[in-house]
Enzyme design. Structure first.
Site: not given
Length: 419
Positions: A217, A315
């Site tokens: 990431e 998220n």
């Protein structure tokens, strides 16, 4: 008839456009009759409603979320917009995580997802949280409360550098196995990545657990955890399901190096999850500067090699991403426009339904039986579908249209010190 108004009971929806890929047909779309209310397609006494080509997709499967941190954004201090900065900011909020706080935030998130058409979800749970027992207790209760509406699954989450294969890690594996979940970790380019990864996979195999990783990431081209994972899975012959999310670094690597890694991923049989909304928010985020590189992983190249690809929400209004409503159509719509999927074949609807369901072991959403789980859109083709937010969609669960009630943000005001 108003598009959103469907009568309850046994009815037949005629002229529903179903993507051919969903039902194993070569056509782009197939016009079909869809029975609702447990009737059958040729039931003569059932009312028939002409849907005039309205498109139907299976109910969504959102296989990468973080329910424990959902809806914490309003009480978080402004921090550094990066993965590490978000972790620090979110950690500072753990003191607020009481049972009532967790129950209400998670329930709010699930009501949003349900209203938008999601039927199954996997949530990653940070096991470094000192309130882990409380979080898992609440999530386990939610699994029961939401049974029949949203199937819930949990995956552990820890930085692999903190994994020691000790008694605590064994207990965590046992606990997640007891919840029918997965064992997960964040893979960063640490010096002892391979031996730690092998130990992690051995523990997962011991408990019969699928694994689910966050990897690469970052836009640092030398981050090649995905490559190491593929090589290690192949080397040791790990034969349980392996999922890996993000893989942003591929977009920063040379074409030759990236596709070579993807060949290894295909050989290892890995499943990849792309998280376009959060990756676009965090990657190349610098104050006062328009981002140049966006971190979208190479989904078209993966598909070309037969690598299963899913998209997911990630998220929801927390330190990592201040937006999002767990709307998987929103995810698919943005993924299509960002990654030019409209020019990359017609089977991408599977990436938010059948593909993630198979990866997680969820039941496949039914579409043509008498009690389908599906979402019907006021659109007849891909251009119409992705041109609008589709806020008037019809969500059908167990053969009946639900009343779409999206919770209001004011419900949670008292959790943030508002009155």
């Amino acid at each position: 008839m108003e598009f959103r108004a469907l009568p309850r009971g046994a009815i037949i929806l005629d002229n529903v456009s179903i993507p051919g890929c969903i039902i194993g047909r070569p056509e782009d779309f197939v016009l079909a009759k869809v029975p609702l209310g447990s009737c059958v397609p040729d039931q003569e006494d059932a009312p028939v409603i002409d849907m005039q080509g309205a498109m139907a997709l299976p109910a969504f499967v959102d296989m990468h979320t973080h329910l424990d941190s959902a809806q914490t954004w309003p009480r978080l201090p402004t921090g550094e917009v990066s993965r590490d900065g978000a972790f620090k900011t979110l950690t500072s909020d753990h003191a607020h995580w009481t049972r009532d706080d967790l129950m209400r935030r998670i329930d709010f998130a699930l009501r949003c997802a349900f209203a938008h058409g999601t039927c199954a979800m996997r949530s990653h749970i940070d096991v470094s949280n000192p309130q882990l027992d409380l979080v898992l207790s609440v999530l386990d209760e939610m699994r029961t409360t939401w049974g029949g509406r949203i199937a819930l699954q949990a995956s552990s989450l820890t930085a692999l550098g903190r994994f020691d294969a000790d008694e605590r890690d064994a207990q965590i594996a046992s606990r997640f196995a007891g919840m029918g979940g997965a064992l997960g970790a964040i893979l960063d380019p640490i010096h002892d990545l391979r031996p730690r990864l092998k130990a992690f996979l051995r523990l997962a195999a011991l408990h019969g657990l699928p694994v689910d990783f966050h990897a690469d990431e970052t836009l640092v081209a030398t981050s090649e955890c995905l490559r190491v994972l593929a090589e290690t899975v192949t080397e040791i012959g790990f034969d349980l399901p392996v999922t890996v999310s993000h893989a942003c670094a591929l977009s920063a690597q040379s074409e030759a190096r990236a596709v070579q890694t993807l060949d290894l991923v295909a050989k290892a049989g890995l499943h990849v999850v792309s998280l376009p909304l959060v990756n676009l928010h965090l990657q190349d985020h610098q104050p006062g500067r328009t981002p140049r590189r966006r971190g979208m992983t190479l989904v078209q190249e993966m598909q070309a090699r037969g690598i299963p690809v899913s998209f997911a929400s990630d998220n929801m209004r927390d330190a990592y991403y201040p937006f999002g409503d767990l709307d998987m159509f929103d995810v698919l719509r943005d993924a299509t426009r960002i990654a030019h999927l409209n020019h990359a074949g017609t089977d991408w609807p599977k990436s938010v339904s059948q593909t993630p369901a198979q990866a997680c072991g969820f039941d496949l959403p039914d579409l043509l039986g008498g009690a389908p789980d599906m979402v019907i859109f006021n659109a007849r083709n891909w251009s119409e579908l992705f041109a609008r937010p589709q806020s008037d969609r019809i969500v059908v669960r167990s053969g009946q249209a639900i009343t779409r009630s999206i919770p209001q943000f004011q419900e949670l005001d008292d959790l943030y010190g508002r009155r």
